[in-house]
Scaffold this active site. Structure first.
Site, short mmCIF file in Angstrom:
data_model
loop_
_atom_site.label_atom_id
_atom_site.label_comp_id
_atom_site.label_asym_id
_atom_site.label_seq_id
_atom_site.Cartn_x
_atom_site.Cartn_y
_atom_site.Cartn_z
N CYS A 64 -21.56 21.94 -25.01
CA CYS A 64 -22.15 20.98 -25.93
C CYS A 64 -21.65 21.27 -27.35
CB CYS A 64 -23.67 20.99 -25.94
SG CYS A 64 -24.41 20.59 -24.37
N ARG A 82 -16.01 20.78 -25.81
CA ARG A 82 -17.18 21.57 -25.42
C ARG A 82 -18.05 20.86 -24.39
NH1 ARG A 82 -18.10 25.55 -29.56
NH2 ARG A 82 -20.22 25.82 -28.79
N TRP A 86 -22.54 18.74 -22.41
CA TRP A 86 -22.18 19.29 -21.10
C TRP A 86 -23.50 19.54 -20.41
CZ3 TRP A 86 -22.97 23.77 -18.24
CH2 TRP A 86 -22.12 23.94 -17.13
N ASN A 130 -27.37 22.85 -28.44
CA ASN A 130 -26.34 23.47 -27.61
C ASN A 130 -26.95 24.76 -27.05
OD1 ASN A 130 -23.55 25.53 -28.68
ND2 ASN A 130 -24.04 24.88 -26.63
N GLY A 131 -26.98 24.90 -25.71
CA GLY A 131 -27.56 26.12 -25.12
C GLY A 131 -28.64 25.76 -24.12
N GLU A 134 -4.85 33.31 -10.97
CA GLU A 134 -4.80 32.41 -12.12
C GLU A 134 -4.11 31.08 -11.74
OE1 GLU A 134 -6.08 31.90 -14.82
OE2 GLU A 134 -4.71 30.81 -16.11
N LYS A 151 -5.89 27.45 -12.07
CA LYS A 151 -5.32 26.33 -12.85
C LYS A 151 -5.22 25.09 -11.97
CE LYS A 151 -5.69 27.39 -16.13
NZ LYS A 151 -5.99 28.61 -16.82
N GLU A 164 -8.76 23.59 -11.12
CA GLU A 164 -9.57 23.04 -12.21
C GLU A 164 -9.01 21.73 -12.76
OE1 GLU A 164 -10.21 25.40 -15.79
OE2 GLU A 164 -8.26 26.32 -15.56
N LYS A 195 -14.94 23.77 -22.50
CA LYS A 195 -14.06 24.86 -22.95
C LYS A 195 -14.82 26.11 -23.34
CE LYS A 195 -9.90 26.14 -24.66
NZ LYS A 195 -9.14 26.58 -23.50
#
Ligand code: F6R
Length: 603
Positions: free
Chosen positions: A2, A27, A74, A98-99, A475, A479, A482, A598
């Protein structure tokens, strides 16, 4: 997770809020909303989905007012619907958050006589604040009183009916920046959101809250005492957040890697040796390195474990932050704890850092955002100098995390008497040759674009690697899943026959990352086992490796030959391009993949 903004301006607030939210969309992008106070009255607009839906709504239903707050979401509590979108309102107050408010159930029960319209934890904050206004408190007092009742992690901004020159902002566990303009003031989740508006930023400390007016900011600490927090000038680079002609931020950032890696290596090396400017680390005095991170940063640590152990003979543990913090492992006072985070705000990594404080000999962090919470709470914060990373899938930050970690491993090797100056110079030389090699790998883009046409049809993909190429395989799989939404797993090649080989059939692409190193023949044997079961092998190796083992495979990709020790840094590039082009073939949203954000500031 967020993004929040606030502005007190002499212009219309709505367009400024939307512009700032654009810069925070990384975000979260499930829904967005803004609220303003105009002629003493609060009003708001909210829309589901990306920010452009809110911008469209504002064309038909403009929102006048020169004081406003905004949010890009988010979802945590409650699905992505308009009624769950922020700002949340209760009577005379609106809130963006946010949180997570951990005690929201108890608060909601205590507010049972009030009517809630959403499923969110945030709405309880607005209702709680409204009850304090009902008791005759001023908006400042009501917001300050509300904060005393909230448990969890949050960054908040409040706006009130009848108050066109006040935003109350608060920070506990999630970052919040106050921006200073000329007769205008701003609030934002980060300085990037505010960068076109101002370069003068005051970061709130943990537990701080602030009364923001057009003439300035009054900051209080968690105990309500008025405090001073420094105002800093943010670097110009924070303002550069355009795609520079590329289709996506992700591919722009992939192609920036030679440049940003060279910058990072220039910072950490000189005269054929590692030099650590402005920092003093003593790896000779430490008996164990504990590295903690999440996601891609965790994989960077797993690669670096091989380096610290092999180059420096330093015993090394690597943990996922969310596991580490609750496992509460013993941490010796001779251990060095190293936290790796692009954003520097990842909630679990920050909590893990706090757990090691007062236990470890040194608490060190490797971050991309120098003013971040993780950087500020470490004994030593080392920058990775990747520049602003906007694509949700981390690429150049991973590369520079590896670059900086490689330098630290070399430093540790020297300090622990494991490296001769000649070997150090050789290793540093290999690192310095990497930007040019990465350019060669980037030149394979057309080939990869072509090859991934077939990969995009797969339902599932396996990645294999041995040694430090195993975490690189992890990794690569991360990638791919996602951004293309194709299920992908990675295994250490030698582990394949202990179960996952049952997955292999002629529909399963298996991407084998295998530079010609000491383990190459073993990896090739594992690859043959896959081919014997009709698996479709895509071998990524160097010219010699492809010549030796490329016959009969489904696809090959030939990279430059590199000292195997740092091969993962080179092999990261095709892994990123494979994911990117597969996603393009599938038509997914590369920069803002579904369900992701992110900066993960909730646990
Ligand atoms: C994946 C990705 C994430 C992050 C993780 C940690 O592409 O970007 O897995 O690596 O959320 O984030 P930071 O590094 O900000 O702590």
């Amino acid at each position: 997770m967020c993004g929040i903004v606030g502005v007190l301006t002499d212009h219309e607030a709505a367009p400024i809020l939307v512009e700032a939210l654009k810069r925070l969309e990384y975000r979260g992008y499930d829904s967005a909303g803004i609220a303003t106070v105009h002629n003493g009255m609060l009003d708001r607009r909210r829309a589901v989905g990306k920010l452009h839906n809110l911008a469209d709504l504002l064309v038909y239903e403009p929102l006048p007012g020169k004081a406003g707050i905004g949010h890009t979401r988010w979802a945590t509590h409650g699905g992505p619907t308009v009624r769950n979108a922020h700002p949340h309102r209760a009577g005379r107050v609106v809130v963006v958050h946010n949180g997570i408010i951990e005690n929201y159930r108890a608060l909601k029960e205590a507010l049972a006589d009030r009517e809630f319209e959403s499923d969110t934890d945030t709405e309880t904050i607005a209702h709680l604040c409204e009850t304090f206004l009902d008791r005759g408190m001023s908006p400042r007092e009501a917001a300050a009183e509300t904060l005393k009742h909230l448990e969890g992690a949050f960054a908040l901004a409040f706006l009130f009916d009848g108050e066109e020159d006040l935003i109350v902002a608060a920070r506990k566990g999630s970052p919040l920046a106050i921006g200073h303009g000329e007769g205008e003031m701003y609030v934002g989740s980060d300085a990037i959101a505010l960068s076109p508006l101002t370069d003068r930023i005051t970061y709130l400390d943990e537990g701080d809250y602030a009364f923001v007016t057009r003439s300035g900011v009054e900051i209080r600490d968690a105990d309500g005492r008025q405090v001073h927090r420094d105002t800093v000038k943010i670097a110009a680079q924070a303002a550069q957040v355009d795609k520079a002609g590329h289709k996506h931020f992700m591919v722009k950032e992939i192609f920036e890697q030679p440049t940003v890696l060279a910058q990072c290596l220039a910072h950490y090396t000189g005269n054929g040796a590692v030099e650590l400017p402005d920092a003093d680390l003593d790896f000779a005095a430490t008996d164990r390195l504990i590295m903690v991170a999440c996601g891609t940063a965790h994989y960077a640590c797993l690669v670096a474990k091989y380096w610290f152990e092999q180059i420096a003979g330093l015993p090394c543990d690597v943990d996922i932050a969310s596991e580490f913090r609750y496992r509460e492992p013993p941490v010796s006072d001779r251990a060095t704890a190293l936290f790796v985070s692009q954003s520097g705000e990842t909630a679990d990594t920050l909590a893990a850092l706090r757990y090691t404080r007062d236990k470890a000999m040194a608490v060190v962090s490797l971050v991309n955002v120098p003013q971040s919470s993780i950087a500020r709470e470490s004994d030593t914060a080392l920058p990775i100098l990747a520049g602003v990373e906007i694509g949700v899938a981390s690429t150049k930050a991973f590369m520079n995390q590896l670059g900086a970690l490689a330098c630290l491993a070399i430093l540790a090797g020297r300090q622990r008497g494991q490296l001769t100056p000649e070997r150090e110079a050789e290793l540093v030389g290999t690192l310095l040759s990497l930007p040019a090699m990465i350019n060669q790998a980037l030149a394979l883009e057309d080939q990869i674009r072509h090859q991934t046409g077939k990969l995009a049809e797969a339902r599932s993909v396996l990645f294999l690697g041995r040694g430090p190429m195993y975490p690189m395989a992890l990794e690569g799989a991360l990638k791919l899943k996602e951004i293309s939404y194709i299920h992908a797993e990675a295994y250490a090649s030698g582990e394949l026959k202990h179960g996952p080989i049952a997955l292999v059939d002629n529909n399963l692409p298996v991407i084998v990352l295998a530079p010609r190193d000491a383990l190459f023949d073993k990896t090739v044997s594992n690859m043959q086992e896959v081919m014997a079961r009709d698996g479709k092998v895509w071998l990524v190796s160097d010219a010699e490796g492809v010549a030796l083992a490329g016959e009969g495979v489904w696809e090959t990709l030939t990279l430059p030959t590199i000292d195997p020790v740092f091969a993962p840094m080179l092999y990261a590039v095709p892994a990123q391009l494979i994911a990117y082009h597969t996603a393009l073939h599938k038509g997914t949203d590369v920069d803002q993949p579904r369900n992701l954000a992110k900066s993960v500031t909730v646990e």
